[in-house]
Design a protein around this motif. Sequence first.
Motif, PDB file in Angstrom:
ATOM      1  N   VAL A  61       0.837  -1.197   0.000  1.00 36.07           N
ATOM      2  CA  VAL A  61       0.000   0.000   0.000  1.00 36.07           C
ATOM      3  C   VAL A  61       0.872   1.247   0.000  1.00 36.07           C
ATOM      4  CG1 VAL A  61      -1.775   1.271   1.285  1.00 36.07           C
ATOM      5  CG2 VAL A  61      -1.803  -1.229   1.288  1.00 36.07           C
ATOM      6  N   ARG A  62       0.484   2.227  -0.816  1.00 35.64           N
ATOM      7  CA  ARG A  62       1.131   3.537  -0.831  1.00 35.64           C
ATOM      8  C   ARG A  62       0.257   4.487  -0.012  1.00 35.64           C
ATOM      9  NH1 ARG A  62       1.018   6.054  -6.368  1.00 35.64           N
ATOM     10  NH2 ARG A  62       2.666   4.554  -6.743  1.00 35.64           N
ATOM     11  N   LEU A  63       0.883   5.243   0.876  1.00 35.55           N
ATOM     12  CA  LEU A  63       0.185   6.238   1.676  1.00 35.55           C
ATOM     13  C   LEU A  63       0.701   7.607   1.303  1.00 35.55           C
ATOM     14  CD1 LEU A  63      -1.529   7.351   4.018  1.00 35.55           C
ATOM     15  CD2 LEU A  63       0.375   6.758   5.544  1.00 35.55           C
ATOM     16  N   THR A  64      -0.216   8.510   0.979  1.00 34.72           N
ATOM     17  CA  THR A  64       0.121   9.898   0.710  1.00 34.72           C
ATOM     18  C   THR A  64      -0.660  10.745   1.707  1.00 34.72           C
ATOM     19  OG1 THR A  64       0.356   9.380  -1.643  1.00 34.72           O
ATOM     20  CG2 THR A  64       0.212  11.704  -1.040  1.00 34.72           C
ATOM     21  N   VAL A  65       0.058  11.541   2.490  1.00 30.69           N
ATOM     22  CA  VAL A  65      -0.566  12.377   3.513  1.00 30.69           C
ATOM     23  C   VAL A  65      -0.251  13.833   3.228  1.00 30.69           C
ATOM     24  CG1 VAL A  65      -0.727  12.877   5.977  1.00 30.69           C
ATOM     25  CG2 VAL A  65      -0.259  10.552   5.233  1.00 30.69           C
ATOM     26  N   SER A  66      -1.290  14.650   3.186  1.00 36.62           N
ATOM     27  CA  SER A  66      -1.134  16.100   3.126  1.00 36.62           C
ATOM     28  C   SER A  66      -1.766  16.669   4.395  1.00 36.62           C
ATOM     29  CB  SER A  66      -1.820  16.662   1.883  1.00 36.62           C
ATOM     30  OG  SER A  66      -3.230  16.611   2.026  1.00 36.62           O
ATOM     31  N   HIS A  67      -1.705  17.967   4.577  1.00 32.56           N
ATOM     32  CA  HIS A  67      -2.306  18.564   5.768  1.00 32.56           C
ATOM     33  C   HIS A  67      -3.834  18.485   5.737  1.00 32.56           C
ATOM     34  CE1 HIS A  67      -2.511  21.887   2.922  1.00 32.56           C
ATOM     35  NE2 HIS A  67      -3.447  22.404   3.679  1.00 32.56           N
ATOM     36  N   GLN A  68      -4.403  18.036   4.608  1.00 34.68           N
ATOM     37  CA  GLN A  68      -5.856  17.943   4.487  1.00 34.68           C
ATOM     38  C   GLN A  68      -6.383  16.516   4.499  1.00 34.68           C
ATOM     39  OE1 GLN A  68      -6.418  20.115   0.830  1.00 34.68           O
ATOM     40  NE2 GLN A  68      -7.059  21.929   1.975  1.00 34.68           N
ATOM     41  N   GLU A  69      -5.609  15.560   3.965  1.00 36.50           N
ATOM     42  CA  GLU A  69      -6.134  14.201   3.845  1.00 36.50           C
ATOM     43  C   GLU A  69      -5.031  13.152   3.835  1.00 36.50           C
ATOM     44  OE1 GLU A  69      -8.142  13.475   0.135  1.00 36.50           O
ATOM     45  OE2 GLU A  69      -6.436  14.136  -1.034  1.00 36.50           O
ATOM     46  N   LEU A  71      -4.431   9.490   1.833  1.00 41.95           N
ATOM     47  CA  LEU A  71      -4.903   8.672   0.723  1.00 41.95           C
ATOM     48  C   LEU A  71      -4.110   7.373   0.698  1.00 41.95           C
ATOM     49  CD1 LEU A  71      -6.614   8.335  -1.856  1.00 41.95           C
ATOM     50  CD2 LEU A  71      -4.752   9.459  -3.095  1.00 41.95           C
ATOM     51  N   PHE A  72      -4.830   6.253   0.701  1.00 41.43           N
ATOM     52  CA  PHE A  72      -4.241   4.917   0.681  1.00 41.43           C
ATOM     53  C   PHE A  72      -4.561   4.285  -0.664  1.00 41.43           C
ATOM     54  CE2 PHE A  72      -5.099   6.129   4.948  1.00 41.43           C
ATOM     55  CZ  PHE A  72      -4.068   5.608   5.707  1.00 41.43           C
ATOM     56  N   GLU A  73      -3.526   3.767  -1.339  1.00 38.22           N
ATOM     57  CA  GLU A  73      -3.711   3.130  -2.638  1.00 38.22           C
ATOM     58  C   GLU A  73      -2.936   1.821  -2.675  1.00 38.22           C
ATOM     59  OE1 GLU A  73      -3.925   6.682  -5.772  1.00 38.22           O
ATOM     60  OE2 GLU A  73      -2.130   6.734  -4.498  1.00 38.22           O
ATOM     61  N   ALA A  74      -3.650   0.742  -2.935  1.00 44.04           N
ATOM     62  CA  ALA A  74      -2.993  -0.567  -3.056  1.00 44.04           C
ATOM     63  C   ALA A  74      -2.177  -0.586  -4.338  1.00 44.04           C
ATOM     64  CB  ALA A  74      -4.031  -1.676  -3.069  1.00 44.04           C
ATOM     65  N   HIS A  75      -1.013  -1.214  -4.297  1.00 45.46           N
ATOM     66  CA  HIS A  75      -0.174  -1.298  -5.483  1.00 45.46           C
ATOM     67  C   HIS A  75      -0.897  -2.039  -6.611  1.00 45.46           C
ATOM     68  CE1 HIS A  75       3.105   0.539  -3.434  1.00 45.46           C
ATOM     69  NE2 HIS A  75       3.303  -0.474  -2.604  1.00 45.46           N
TER      70      HIS A  75
END
Length: 124
Positions: A61-69, A71-75
Amino acid sequence: MEYQFIRDPIAGFRVKMSAEHELVGRWLNDELAHEEVPAFVAQLEAVKISRDELCLEGREVRLTVSHQEALFEAHDLYHEQSDALSVFSDDALSLEEYGLSAGCGFEDFEALLLDWQEFIRRRR
C-alpha cells in the motif's frame, strides 16, 4: 471512520475498520510496525505544520498524507491488467477497484493513529 482495536493472542494487535476503510486497516496492520508508531505520529505533526506532503511506499500500500487528507492506494491498482482483462472478456467480467483505495481527512487519520498508539502502549 469506524474502527475497533483488538488484541489477538495469535496475531497480536489488530485493527478492524469499516468496509469503506478496510485498506486503511490493512495498512495499519501490515505496513506500520508497532514500534514505528510514535515516530510516524511525529511525522504527521511535521506535515501539519509544514503543509508538505508525505508519501510512503509500503510493501502493498502507498500512503500519501497532506495537511488535508490521507490517501491509501494498493499497489494492485497500478498493475498492468490488460492481459488479465482479456482472459475474462468473453465472460463479460471486469476487475473491480473497490477496496484498492481509501481516503480520510487528516484529523480523522491523526485521531486514529493517536488512539492506536495509546491502545498499543496500554496493552504492553
